[in-house]
Design a protein around this motif. Sequence first.
Motif, PDB file in Angstrom:
ATOM      1  N   LEU A  42       0.868  -1.133  -0.020  1.00  0.00           N
ATOM      2  CA  LEU A  42       0.127  -0.042  -0.030  1.00  0.00           C
ATOM      3  C   LEU A  42       0.893   0.926  -0.099  1.00  0.00           C
ATOM      4  O   LEU A  42       1.824   1.392   0.898  1.00  0.00           O
ATOM      5  N   VAL A  43       0.635   2.033  -0.871  1.00  0.00           N
ATOM      6  CA  VAL A  43       1.342   3.525  -0.925  1.00  0.00           C
ATOM      7  C   VAL A  43       0.441   4.366  -0.532  1.00  0.00           C
ATOM      8  O   VAL A  43      -0.413   4.816  -1.480  1.00  0.00           O
ATOM      9  N   ALA A  44       0.611   4.922   0.652  1.00  0.00           N
ATOM     10  CA  ALA A  44      -0.442   5.915   1.420  1.00  0.00           C
ATOM     11  C   ALA A  44       0.208   7.163   1.069  1.00  0.00           C
ATOM     12  O   ALA A  44       1.560   7.570   1.562  1.00  0.00           O
ATOM     13  N   TYR A  45      -0.290   8.342   0.611  1.00  0.00           N
ATOM     14  CA  TYR A  45       0.394   9.648   0.472  1.00  0.00           C
ATOM     15  C   TYR A  45      -0.574  10.682   0.885  1.00  0.00           C
ATOM     16  O   TYR A  45      -1.755  10.708   0.620  1.00  0.00           O
ATOM     17  N   PHE A  46      -0.031  11.857   1.214  1.00  0.00           N
ATOM     18  CA  PHE A  46      -0.740  13.123   1.259  1.00  0.00           C
ATOM     19  C   PHE A  46      -0.141  14.243   0.403  1.00  0.00           C
ATOM     20  O   PHE A  46       0.748  14.497   0.428  1.00  0.00           O
ATOM     21  N   SER A  47      -0.837  14.634  -0.682  1.00  0.00           N
ATOM     22  CA  SER A  47      -0.468  15.676  -1.677  1.00  0.00           C
ATOM     23  C   SER A  47      -1.395  16.672  -1.758  1.00  0.00           C
ATOM     24  O   SER A  47      -2.395  16.713  -2.119  1.00  0.00           O
ATOM     25  N   THR A  54       2.400  12.516  -7.675  1.00  0.00           N
ATOM     26  CA  THR A  54       3.023  12.002  -8.790  1.00  0.00           C
ATOM     27  C   THR A  54       4.302  10.945  -8.283  1.00  0.00           C
ATOM     28  O   THR A  54       4.413   9.775  -8.882  1.00  0.00           O
ATOM     29  N   VAL A  55       5.011  11.378  -7.190  1.00  0.00           N
ATOM     30  CA  VAL A  55       6.073  10.236  -6.885  1.00  0.00           C
ATOM     31  C   VAL A  55       5.211   9.026  -6.236  1.00  0.00           C
ATOM     32  O   VAL A  55       5.904   7.896  -6.567  1.00  0.00           O
ATOM     33  N   ALA A  56       4.240   9.274  -5.624  1.00  0.00           N
ATOM     34  CA  ALA A  56       3.470   7.741  -5.226  1.00  0.00           C
ATOM     35  C   ALA A  56       3.033   6.943  -6.397  1.00  0.00           C
ATOM     36  O   ALA A  56       2.943   5.700  -6.032  1.00  0.00           O
ATOM     37  N   SER A  57       2.819   7.472  -7.171  1.00  0.00           N
ATOM     38  CA  SER A  57       2.182   6.711  -8.548  1.00  0.00           C
ATOM     39  C   SER A  57       3.242   5.942  -9.268  1.00  0.00           C
ATOM     40  O   SER A  57       3.278   4.913  -9.387  1.00  0.00           O
ATOM     41  N   TYR A  58       4.782   6.894  -9.018  1.00  0.00           N
ATOM     42  CA  TYR A  58       5.645   6.032  -9.636  1.00  0.00           C
ATOM     43  C   TYR A  58       6.226   4.782  -8.781  1.00  0.00           C
ATOM     44  O   TYR A  58       6.292   3.893  -9.407  1.00  0.00           O
ATOM     45  N   THR A  63       6.357  -1.049  -7.446  1.00  0.00           N
ATOM     46  CA  THR A  63       6.028  -1.912  -6.739  1.00  0.00           C
ATOM     47  C   THR A  63       4.955  -3.017  -7.256  1.00  0.00           C
ATOM     48  O   THR A  63       4.639  -3.977  -6.225  1.00  0.00           O
ATOM     49  N   GLY A  64       3.941  -2.401  -7.757  1.00  0.00           N
ATOM     50  CA  GLY A  64       2.677  -3.095  -8.066  1.00  0.00           C
ATOM     51  C   GLY A  64       2.002  -3.074  -6.771  1.00  0.00           C
ATOM     52  O   GLY A  64       0.927  -3.577  -6.812  1.00  0.00           O
ATOM     53  N   GLY A  65       2.100  -1.914  -6.220  1.00  0.00           N
ATOM     54  CA  GLY A  65       1.217  -1.406  -4.867  1.00  0.00           C
ATOM     55  C   GLY A  65      -0.073  -0.651  -5.170  1.00  0.00           C
ATOM     56  O   GLY A  65      -0.382  -0.218  -6.464  1.00  0.00           O
ATOM     57  N   LYS A  66      -1.042  -0.625  -4.252  1.00  0.00           N
ATOM     58  CA  LYS A  66      -2.104   0.135  -4.614  1.00  0.00           C
ATOM     59  C   LYS A  66      -1.912   1.748  -3.725  1.00  0.00           C
ATOM     60  O   LYS A  66      -1.350   1.811  -2.691  1.00  0.00           O
ATOM     61  N   ARG A  67      -2.546   2.827  -4.591  1.00  0.00           N
ATOM     62  CA  ARG A  67      -2.215   4.026  -3.893  1.00  0.00           C
ATOM     63  C   ARG A  67      -3.465   4.258  -3.014  1.00  0.00           C
ATOM     64  O   ARG A  67      -4.724   3.973  -3.345  1.00  0.00           O
ATOM     65  N   TYR A  68      -3.155   5.167  -1.888  1.00  0.00           N
ATOM     66  CA  TYR A  68      -4.249   5.531  -1.104  1.00  0.00           C
ATOM     67  C   TYR A  68      -3.930   6.872  -0.891  1.00  0.00           C
ATOM     68  O   TYR A  68      -2.753   7.281  -0.209  1.00  0.00           O
TER      69      TYR A  68
END
Length: 80
Positions: A42-47, A54-58, A63-68
């Motif tokens: 899980l790639v959790a981010y606050f933007s 953008t960085v979280a998307s990369y 990693t094949g992870g899901k964004r949150y």
Amino acid sequence: MKKIRLLLVAVPLLSGLTICGHATGNNDSSGAQVPADGQKILVAYFSCTGTTETVASYIADETGGKRYKILPETPYTPAD
């Protein structure tokens, strides 16, 4: 002084990302890292401005992870 603080934060962060980038796992057909043992990423981010998103998307793509996206309880205004 701000540059020193930035370095004190950036160096350990980049070191951690480098170490995590060499974690055990397999690559899928796109070259993305697939975690071993059926783990999920899980790639959790606050933007606020979109830069971190953008960085979280990369990271999620690699990693094949899901964004949150973490949202503030009270939305920011342009004055913030």
